[in-house]
Design an enzyme around this catalytic site. Structure first.
Site: not given
Length: 411
Positions: A71, A140, A164
């Site tokens: 990420k 996210s 997330s």
């Protein structure tokens, strides 16, 4: 795309090579990235070079050249890390985050950086849901969930401060695992709300989790092979779920023999407590960023965070501590709790990432959670079954999830 466990097994037996596996991932990305848009940065040549280096070793590390996605909230020394914000576009960290360092030492090959929302808050990135590109992949950790779900990479790192990991896993139809808070290192992961931030994983099969977790946590993951005692916990968020989600959860709970668990009156308002803590901490963490370069959604979120008074913050923390003690007592009676991972299927449109309401209290309490892609919504899209475990008993949660999967897949 095979899962991480199967990939490592084949790599260890030299039935396939790390270079071959990386090339398979890159081919899939070339085919699907124009639609899914899961990646922020890729370095194919560096990944292939690292794969050849691992393949050449006589005694290879435990992951044997497994490709992974990272990420873009997580620092990498050889790839830019922008934290989902134009403010940091082109930023090159001086060293890897600790979790990335451990993965590399364990023999993983970093394929690239996956898309995150702006500073892991609300403003979406470019990623689309691989099951239906007109819908959000969640956030996210949008790129990580989409990349694993679409077969671009066997595993990817994400992070969760509200929902997330669990929510995008539910929307994209992949396994999302959020460990106990503090189990995995956060050094080099851009903070949002430090008392809530938790590193997590996206994988394709439950067996993949114990392949990666010992490398990341530096401790073995051994669960108990028992029939779990399951509880069905609606929480105060229950009315926010769609009717189809509520029906699917109730039917699953009945099929699994789960008993109703009422967390009690003290849990009322716990969602608001998480919102207050997250907002107040984020306002401090991101307060140095130039406001004029933040999105309107993020500016409003930070303004609300600044409004949280010291008394409100103290009360929210006290409630979280009290409920944390109470949930420990609940886990004396059940081994795992069943609850929705999200309000429903991935919402249509790309302007928002969905509602994390069914994840907030579990993140606040620091307990391990897993989204199992085993239910289906009215449009034929995934509905995650969220399984919640006892703090520090991550391996037992995984064992419970394996039993649940076996029962429901055979039903």
């Amino acid at each position: 795309m095979i899962g991480a466990a199967e990939a490592v097994a084949r790599l260890s037996r030299r039935e396939t090579s790390a270079e071959e596996l990386v090339r398979e991932c890159l081919a899939r990305i070339a085919e699907r990235e124009p639609v899914v848009q899961a990646w922020e940065a890729l370095d194919a040549e560096a990944a292939l070079a690292e794969a050849r280096r691992v393949d050449a070793q006589r005694d290879r590390p435990p992951l044997c050249g497994l490709p992974v996605g990272i990420k873009d909230l997580i620092d990498t020394a050889d790839l830019p890390t922008a934290y989902g914000s134009p403010i940091h576009r082109g930023h090159q960290p001086s060293r890897d985050a600790e979790c990335v360092r451990r993965l590399r030492e364990g023999g993983a090959i970093v394929l690239g950086k996956t898309v995150t929302t702006e500073f892991a808050v609300y403003t979406p990135g470019k990623t689309r849901n691989p099951r239906d590109p007109s819908r959000t992949p969640g956030g996210s950790s949008s790129g990580s969930a989409a990349a694993v779900a679409d077969g671009m990479v066997p595993a990817a790192l994400g992070s969760q401060t509200a929902g997330s990991v669990i929510r995008p896993a539910s929307y994209c139809g992949v396994i999302g695992f959020k460990p106990t808070w503090g189990l995995l290192p956060l050094e080099g992961v851009h903070p949002l709300a430090p008392s809530l931030d938790t590193l997590g994983l996206f994988v394709r099969a439950l067996d993949d989790v114990p392949v990666l977790m010992p490398v990341l946590s530096r401790s073995p993951m051994r669960g108990r092979a028992i029939r779990p005692r399951l509880g069905f916990c609606r929480t105060e968020a229950w009315p926010r779920a769609t009717a189809e989600t509520r029906n699917a959860l109730e039917e699953a709970a009945k099929a699994l023999g789960a008993r109703e668990v009422d967390p009690g009156a003290s849990f009322t308002g716990l969602i608001d407590a998480q919102i207050a803590i997250m907002g107040a901490e984020a306002a401090q963490t991101l307060g140095h960023e130039p406001e004029e370069r933040l999105s309107p959604k993020l500016r409003e979120f930070l303004r609300e965070g600044h409004k949280v008074t010291p008394d409100r913050l103290a009360a929210a923390r006290e409630q979280a501590e009290r409920c944390g003690r109470e949930i420990e007592a609940t886990f004396g009676e059940v081994d795992a709790l069943l609850t929705p991972a999200a309000t429903g299927e991935a919402p249509e449109g790309l302007g928002a990432t969905g509602d994390p309401i069914f994840c907030r209290i579990w993140t606040l309490l620091g307990v391990p959670c897993l989204s199992l892609p085993i239910l289906e919504g009215p449009a034929g899209l995934p509905l995650g079954l969220q399984i919640v475990g006892r703090r520090g008993r991550d391996a037992d949660l995984l064992a419970a999830a394996a039993w649940v999967e076996q029962q429901l897949r055979g039903a």
